[in-house]
Scaffold this motif. Structure first.
Motif, short mmCIF file in Angstrom:
data_model
loop_
_atom_site.label_atom_id
_atom_site.label_comp_id
_atom_site.label_asym_id
_atom_site.label_seq_id
_atom_site.Cartn_x
_atom_site.Cartn_y
_atom_site.Cartn_z
N ARG A 77 0.84 -1.21 0.00
CA ARG A 77 0.00 0.00 0.00
C ARG A 77 0.87 1.26 0.00
NH1 ARG A 77 -3.38 -3.06 -1.39
NH2 ARG A 77 -5.55 -3.13 -0.75
N LEU A 78 1.97 1.22 0.76
CA LEU A 78 2.89 2.38 0.78
C LEU A 78 3.50 2.62 -0.59
CD1 LEU A 78 5.10 2.43 4.02
CD2 LEU A 78 3.42 4.11 3.28
N ARG A 79 3.89 1.51 -1.24
CA ARG A 79 4.48 1.61 -2.59
C ARG A 79 3.50 2.24 -3.56
NH1 ARG A 79 7.11 -3.25 -1.84
NH2 ARG A 79 5.37 -4.41 -2.68
N LYS A 80 2.24 1.80 -3.45
CA LYS A 80 1.18 2.30 -4.33
C LYS A 80 1.00 3.81 -4.13
CE LYS A 80 -3.41 0.71 -5.49
NZ LYS A 80 -4.52 -0.12 -5.02
N LEU A 81 1.02 4.21 -2.87
CA LEU A 81 0.86 5.63 -2.53
C LEU A 81 2.03 6.46 -3.05
CD1 LEU A 81 -1.47 6.89 -0.83
CD2 LEU A 81 0.15 7.04 1.05
N LYS A 82 3.23 5.90 -2.91
CA LYS A 82 4.44 6.60 -3.38
C LYS A 82 4.39 6.77 -4.89
CE LYS A 82 7.83 5.61 0.16
NZ LYS A 82 8.74 4.61 0.66
N LYS A 83 3.92 5.73 -5.58
CA LYS A 83 3.82 5.77 -7.03
C LYS A 83 2.84 6.85 -7.46
CE LYS A 83 4.71 1.50 -9.50
NZ LYS A 83 4.12 0.22 -9.86
N ALA A 84 1.74 6.94 -6.70
CA ALA A 84 0.68 7.90 -7.05
C ALA A 84 1.09 9.33 -6.74
CB ALA A 84 -0.60 7.54 -6.30
N SER A 85 1.98 9.51 -5.75
CA SER A 85 2.38 10.88 -5.38
C SER A 85 3.35 11.42 -6.44
CB SER A 85 3.06 10.89 -4.01
OG SER A 85 4.29 10.23 -4.10
N SER A 93 3.78 11.83 7.32
CA SER A 93 3.47 10.83 8.35
C SER A 93 1.98 10.51 8.36
CB SER A 93 3.94 11.32 9.70
OG SER A 93 3.28 12.52 10.01
N MET A 94 1.19 11.50 7.88
CA MET A 94 -0.27 11.27 7.81
C MET A 94 -0.60 10.16 6.81
SD MET A 94 -2.43 14.75 7.99
CE MET A 94 -3.53 14.35 6.66
N ASP A 95 0.15 10.15 5.69
CA ASP A 95 -0.05 9.10 4.69
C ASP A 95 0.31 7.74 5.27
OD1 ASP A 95 -0.78 10.95 2.73
OD2 ASP A 95 1.33 11.32 2.21
N GLU A 102 -5.51 1.51 7.11
CA GLU A 102 -6.09 0.66 6.07
C GLU A 102 -5.70 -0.81 6.32
OE1 GLU A 102 -4.83 1.61 2.09
OE2 GLU A 102 -6.07 0.03 1.23
N THR A 103 -4.45 -1.00 6.74
CA THR A 103 -3.96 -2.36 7.04
C THR A 103 -4.79 -2.96 8.19
OG1 THR A 103 -1.75 -1.63 6.40
CG2 THR A 103 -1.89 -3.69 7.61
N LEU A 104 -5.04 -2.15 9.22
CA LEU A 104 -5.82 -2.64 10.37
C LEU A 104 -7.25 -2.98 9.95
CD1 LEU A 104 -4.64 -0.35 13.32
CD2 LEU A 104 -4.23 -2.80 13.04
N ARG A 105 -7.86 -2.11 9.14
CA ARG A 105 -9.24 -2.38 8.68
C ARG A 105 -9.30 -3.68 7.88
NH1 ARG A 105 -9.65 3.26 8.42
NH2 ARG A 105 -8.82 3.29 6.30
N GLN B 21 -11.02 -9.92 -4.32
CA GLN B 21 -9.63 -9.79 -4.82
C GLN B 21 -9.24 -8.32 -4.84
OE1 GLN B 21 -10.32 -12.16 -8.47
NE2 GLN B 21 -10.38 -10.25 -9.62
N PRO B 22 -8.96 -7.75 -3.64
CA PRO B 22 -8.67 -6.31 -3.56
C PRO B 22 -7.42 -5.89 -4.32
CG PRO B 22 -8.21 -7.40 -1.47
CD PRO B 22 -8.89 -8.41 -2.32
N THR B 23 -6.44 -6.77 -4.43
CA THR B 23 -5.21 -6.45 -5.17
C THR B 23 -4.97 -7.57 -6.18
OG1 THR B 23 -4.39 -5.52 -3.09
CG2 THR B 23 -2.80 -5.72 -4.87
N PRO B 24 -5.62 -7.49 -7.34
CA PRO B 24 -5.52 -8.60 -8.30
C PRO B 24 -4.08 -8.91 -8.68
CG PRO B 24 -7.16 -7.01 -9.00
CD PRO B 24 -6.43 -6.38 -7.86
N ASN B 25 -3.81 -10.19 -8.82
CA ASN B 25 -2.48 -10.65 -9.21
C ASN B 25 -2.64 -11.71 -10.29
OD1 ASN B 25 -0.12 -12.86 -8.57
ND2 ASN B 25 0.58 -10.77 -8.23
N GLY B 26 -1.72 -11.75 -11.23
CA GLY B 26 -1.76 -12.77 -12.30
C GLY B 26 -3.06 -12.73 -13.08
N LEU B 27 -3.67 -13.89 -13.19
CA LEU B 27 -4.91 -14.06 -13.95
C LEU B 27 -6.04 -13.14 -13.43
CD1 LEU B 27 -5.38 -16.17 -16.19
CD2 LEU B 27 -6.50 -17.61 -14.49
N ALA B 28 -5.99 -12.81 -12.15
CA ALA B 28 -7.05 -11.99 -11.54
C ALA B 28 -7.09 -10.57 -12.11
CB ALA B 28 -6.87 -11.93 -10.03
#
Lengths: 149, 277
Positions: A77-85, A93-95, A102-105, B21-28
């Motif tokens: 999730r952090l990587r995804k956020l970094k990519k998007a920024s 730190s808020m991010d 999100e991980t806890l949810r 499948q919140p984070t699809p991988n491969g075929l997904a």
């Protein structure tokens, strides 16, 4: 075409060669993988664990995810956020906290039953490094969220 | 070997999966596999899978059994790996099913065109499976070299923080296993004498790179199988990471226990003098 077939027939261990190339090119797309575990070592790392409202650790497997799975989810999730920024922009730190929440949810959604005494869940980050010939561990709560029925 | 592999496949197949499948991988990425997570679909599919395993072990209807086994395994574990984190336990198994499926269809094509070579189907099936196992180890080694620009071995003294991490993670998984004293002791030794990390862990990279040796006959397979089991045993001891699927596949396809037993039995019977009848 004929010479191409002859060339292919002369290659030893065709399946191994084809799979090796496919895994390295496709990387992490199931069933292919470049198996990156412990692919490099730097002098510091961290892990995450779960705790209740009083800071007492909770077994990660009760949420059907191993502790290394929690870290992989959080890192992803952090990587995804970094990519998007925007390029060069540091994550606030808020991010970081938003990703931890999100991980806890996500983890709460994986657990069907919860013990009645569990009212809040914490994600604790432990940073590990080596200093003065000793292992140093630094703990901090990255996020905590209440558990609703 | 098919029986051993079938038992492994049966044990590894999950009885429940998240229906998302919140984070699809491969075929997904292209297919919605969430239906596999619904008990009403997964349960009958499991029974189909077990039925196909019986066909697979008996060697009958392989052209039907193998594609179904591969498709179910691929679908189920792709969904499992589309939950936001990727595990590295089952890729090797799905890849073996893929290679065995391709091999059997290739064999059927060669049989119909009359270009079949003298090897038996069983021997070739094992040969291609061993190549698949070898490929996963070679890939792991090459990734280490690619990621570090060839300096993986020089980074080894930094493994201490990883040892602490994996041991702590193992504890926080269930809170049932306190950190073993051995890993802590070893870590202390590496911190004070970093050179220890080289003879201890560098051979791992060489073993992975040399894994292709297993396809060059029974004896190389057994020797390399034992070396790989030894490497996994060291990883368990030091880092608490158990690649149980890999170990099972090594025992099934490399150590060849039935052949070892047969050899031991033959040696024993030939050692009994004729007068002993």
């Amino acid at each position: 075409m004929r010479s191409l077939v002859d060339f292919w027939n002369r290659i030893p261990l065709k399946a191994m060669l084809a799979l090796t190339i496919a895994c390295l090119l496709v990387r992490e797309q199931y069933p292919f993988s470049n198996f990156p575990m412990f692919g490099s070592f730097v002098g510091q790392t961290y892990y995450l664990y779960l705790a209740d409202q009083s800071g007492k650790p909770l077994p990660a497997l009760a949420f059907s995810v191993p502790t290394n799975g929690i870290k992989k989810f959080y890192d992803g999730r952090l990587r995804k956020l970094k990519k998007a920024s925007r390029k060069g922009e540091k994550l606030a730190s808020m991010d970081d906290r938003a990703v931890a929440e999100e991980t806890l949810r996500y983890l709460i959604s994986r657990r069907n039953k919860r013990p009645p005494e569990l009212t809040t869940i914490q994600l604790v980050r432990v940073d590990i490094s080596v200093a003065n010939n000793q292992i140093m561990k630094k703990k901090r709560i990255t996020a905590e969220i209440p558990i609703r029925e | 070997m098919r029986l051993g592999f079938a038992v492994l496949l049966a044990f590894r197949l999950p009885s429940s999966l998240p229906a998302r499948q919140p984070t699809p991988n491969g075929l997904a990425h292209w297919l919605d596999l969430t239906w596999l997570g619904q008990a009403a679909n997964l349960e009958p599919l499991r029974w189909v899978f077990f039925g196909m395993l019986i066909l697979y072990v008996s060697g009958r209807c392989m052209a039907l059994a193998l594609p179904i086994l591969f498709a179910v395994h691929l679908g189920v574990f792709t969904l499992g790996n589309s939950q936001g984190w990727i595990g590295h336990t089952d890729q090797i198994v799905t890849l073996i099913l893929l290679v065995q499926t391709i091999f059997h269809f290739g064999h059927l094509a060669r049989r119909s065109s009359g270009t079949l070579n003298e090897h038996t189907v069983g021997d070739l099936e094992i040969f291609y499976t061993q190549q698949t196992i070898a490929a996963t180890y070679v890939v792991a080694a090459l990734t280490k070299l690619i990621k570090t620009g060839g300096s993986w071995i020089t980074q080894l003294p930094n493994i201490t923080v990883q040892i602490v991490k994996t041991n702590d993670q193992f504890y926080y998984d269930s809170l049932a296993h306190p950190n073993p004293g051995f890993a802590e002791w070893l870590n202390g030794m590496i911190i004070h004498h970093p050179w220890i990390a080289y003879p201890l862990f560098a051979p791992g990279l060489i073993i992975e790179l040399a894994a292709f040796i297993i396809v060059y006959g029974r004896r190389p397979a057994i020797v390399m199988g034992l070396v790989l089991v030894g490497m996994h045993a060291l990883i368990i001891l030091v880092m608490q990471i158990t690649f149980s699927t890999n170990i099972a596949l090594i025992v099934i396809y490399l150590l060849n226990v039935p052949w070892l037993l047969a050899m031991a039995l033959r040696r024993r019977t030939s050692a009994i003098p004729d007068g002993g009848k």
